[in-house]
Write a protein that holds these residues in place. Sequence first.
Motif, PDB file in Angstrom:
ATOM      1  N   GLN A 182       0.811  -1.219   0.000  1.00  0.00           N
ATOM      2  CA  GLN A 182       0.000   0.000   0.000  1.00  0.00           C
ATOM      3  C   GLN A 182       0.841   1.263   0.000  1.00  0.00           C
ATOM      4  N   ALA A 183       2.057   1.184   0.474  1.00  0.00           N
ATOM      5  CA  ALA A 183       2.901   2.365   0.589  1.00  0.00           C
ATOM      6  C   ALA A 183       3.485   2.804  -0.755  1.00  0.00           C
ATOM      7  N   GLN A 184       3.434   1.949  -1.770  1.00  0.00           N
ATOM      8  CA  GLN A 184       3.986   2.344  -3.068  1.00  0.00           C
ATOM      9  C   GLN A 184       2.957   2.174  -4.164  1.00  0.00           C
ATOM     10  N   SER A 185       3.161   2.889  -5.229  1.00  0.00           N
ATOM     11  CA  SER A 185       2.219   2.808  -6.343  1.00  0.00           C
ATOM     12  C   SER A 185       2.361   1.470  -7.049  1.00  0.00           C
ATOM     13  N   GLY A 186       1.299   1.063  -7.716  1.00  0.00           N
ATOM     14  CA  GLY A 186       1.345  -0.173  -8.492  1.00  0.00           C
ATOM     15  C   GLY A 186       2.384  -0.119  -9.588  1.00  0.00           C
ATOM     16  N   ILE A 187       2.575   1.043 -10.194  1.00  0.00           N
ATOM     17  CA  ILE A 187       3.561   1.193 -11.258  1.00  0.00           C
ATOM     18  C   ILE A 187       4.963   0.996 -10.691  1.00  0.00           C
ATOM     19  N   ALA A 188       5.252   1.592  -9.539  1.00  0.00           N
ATOM     20  CA  ALA A 188       6.571   1.429  -8.920  1.00  0.00           C
ATOM     21  C   ALA A 188       6.794  -0.017  -8.481  1.00  0.00           C
ATOM     22  N   GLU A 189       5.749  -0.642  -7.960  1.00  0.00           N
ATOM     23  CA  GLU A 189       5.876  -2.035  -7.515  1.00  0.00           C
ATOM     24  C   GLU A 189       6.187  -2.948  -8.685  1.00  0.00           C
ATOM     25  N   LYS A 190       5.511  -2.761  -9.806  1.00  0.00           N
ATOM     26  CA  LYS A 190       5.754  -3.568 -11.009  1.00  0.00           C
ATOM     27  C   LYS A 190       7.177  -3.344 -11.509  1.00  0.00           C
ATOM     28  N   ALA A 191       7.637  -2.105 -11.523  1.00  0.00           N
ATOM     29  CA  ALA A 191       8.982  -1.787 -11.997  1.00  0.00           C
ATOM     30  C   ALA A 191      10.040  -2.437 -11.111  1.00  0.00           C
TER      31      ALA A 191
END
Length: 102
Positions: free
Chosen positions: A90-99
């Motif tokens: 939850q603390a990071q965006s989905g885009i950052a998590e995927k990257a």
Amino acid sequence: MTLNDLFDTIQARKVADPKSSWTAQLLAKGPEKCAEKFGEEAIEAIIEAVKGDKAGLTSEAADVLYHLMVMLAARDVTLADVLAELESRQAQSGIAEKAARS
């Protein structure tokens, strides 16, 4: 019934006589069979989603959740483990998590 209640029931079936319940039978067949059943149910849910059948998707989604939890239990992964992983994301965006996975 909550997902926690369902997971607790599935956990209890791990030590039950396979003749006593479908869940106990499935767990007795091993993690590979549990994973296979989860995959089958996921495909059925996809089909209902593509068809636009809300009632069908609702029913298949329930099957997917159940079989996911059976598969998790077969590999000793708890629902709490999965929820903790979701919470950590939850603390990071989905885009950052995927990257970060690449």
